[in-house]
Write an enzyme that holds these catalytic residues in place. Sequence first.
Site, short mmCIF file in Angstrom:
data_model
loop_
_atom_site.label_atom_id
_atom_site.label_comp_id
_atom_site.label_asym_id
_atom_site.label_seq_id
_atom_site.Cartn_x
_atom_site.Cartn_y
_atom_site.Cartn_z
N LYS A 236 57.87 47.93 6.80
CA LYS A 236 57.43 49.37 6.55
C LYS A 236 58.58 50.06 6.43
O LYS A 236 58.69 51.39 5.80
CB LYS A 236 56.68 49.68 7.56
CG LYS A 236 55.44 48.54 7.26
CD LYS A 236 54.31 49.08 7.99
CE LYS A 236 53.09 47.92 7.71
NZ LYS A 236 51.68 48.53 7.86
N ARG A 237 59.84 49.95 7.15
CA ARG A 237 60.94 50.73 7.28
C ARG A 237 61.54 50.92 5.94
O ARG A 237 62.36 52.02 5.76
CB ARG A 237 62.00 50.05 8.26
CG ARG A 237 61.96 50.38 9.69
CD ARG A 237 63.27 50.12 10.11
NE ARG A 237 64.25 50.92 10.04
CZ ARG A 237 64.59 52.30 10.85
NH1 ARG A 237 63.69 52.38 11.72
NH2 ARG A 237 65.56 52.91 10.34
#
Length: 495
Positions: A259-260
Amino acid sequence: MTDYNNPARVRVAPSPTGHMHLATARTALYDYLLAKKTGGKFILRVEDTDIKRTVPGSEQEIMDGLRWLGLDYDEGPDIGGPFGPYRQTERRDIYQQHAKILVDKGRAYPCFCTPDRLEKMRQEQQNRKETYHYDGTCRRLSPDEAARRVANGEKHVIRFKMPQEGSTTAHDLLRGDIVIENKNIDDYVILKSDGLPTYHLAAMVDDHLMQITHVLRGSEWLSTFPLHVNVVRAFGWDEPEWVHLSLFLKPSGKGKLSKRDSEIAIKDGYSVFIKDMRDLGFIPEGVLNWIALMGWGVPEDDVMSLEEMIKRFSIDNLTASPAAINFAKLDHFNGTHIRLLPDPELAARIKPFFIKAGYSVKDDMLIKIVPLIRERLITLDDCVSFAGFFFEDVVEPNPDDLIAKGLDAKQSAAIARKAYEILSALPDLTHQVAEPPMRAYVEQSGLSANQVFGILRVATTGQKVSPPLFESMEIIGKEKSLERLKKAIEMLEKM
RNA sequence: GCCCCCAUCGUCUAGGGGCCCAGGACGAAGCCCUCUCAAGGCUUAAACUGGAGUUCGAAUCUCCAUGGGGGCACCA
């Protein structure tokens, strides 16, 4: 070879712990394709048993995302179905009953070890450079004593009792048999002390009860795959077909897409979250085509609609190796599918982007703009920079841009004046009417079309890059075009 | 560290022992078209990780090495 004649029941089972991810979308796509291909059902099941990690709104985002993509599910939390409920927290009793079945069968046992003790043990094992494993303290308790302590209300979890001897063979459609020594599999917790199940129990129970025929999931599950097979077999159930999909890697290929990575991608106008895709101007057709081909090999003609994907889909053509995502390819598929949209459809899709940019959109003008910009759009959002000027009352060109290449301001002004003279004498500025005399002027002036049309372009559109000039002026209209040209002449004369 | 999975152009992939001095797509480069930018057309560069086998023959089968990835929670 997979049998595509029997209706498949397939499910996508995301946990509502954050934004909906590309990988979830791809699993859902393959699920959907398999369901549609076989005349089966595509199911959404929400795996929300980790209350601490559940993010409000996340479930809605998943449902919205699936629908935006056009992957409508046949059964799910909001629409119900014959095998509901489809939210795991609403199935708590079912899991507790099933945990009990396993305990009664001697295939699972209560464990009273405290998290503190477990954590301490983990530390010690780590210090000794050992892999963490449960030491089996409670496995050795007699069933009677365990039952008594449970009856006394002592806090406990339920662990699955893995066979300690032998090995487990689990079959995956893409990878064949996977064999692992049982001693390498821990006695995993299947029911937590809060009474909710872990994935290892919940997913197996639900897949069975919901009569899931094919389990498609990420290959991060491969390491617990043999455990899952053991759980299913402990119940005495038939296994579904298992397919462990390849993982999505970062664009660099270094590590699993996380998700980063979206924070990085967003700087370039990309994202790994479905909800962002829509806002960035990507269309479902493009996104779907893009993710479909990461992990699915098609020999040729890789531009496909959902319908075509259903026709061509085959589990046998799925690939097992991890795939690095490539946003340039997303651009390509998005642009390609935009070009495939009929005029009114494209008009409807770009309209919100003009509005978001603050323009008041006139529909009659919008429909005329569409053919001019269609093949120039990578994303729907691009329409604003390409065609925003159509909805502007006045344009503010950069004065320097008005000067034609190889000429000075004075010469450019003269050309602009001549153009004004020619155009203003015309009955209207449709491109059929306006272009021939301007071409003739270019011809006899010895200037290049680039120079003359360039001045006109910047004057009338306010930008150096625009849709075709005469088609654009036609839409702008004679009056406004001449007004803008006049203003440009004044600007040039002042330089 | 332990366990598991994977391995063809930069990327996604086709390939199932001879059809492969390896095909397609994206990207890159060049040319054509052209009022800008695109789109479109044509062309070029670009890969079977290494080593041992098996075989008349291996990108394709086997083993080992290497590399990459995943997992090792009362998360999914």
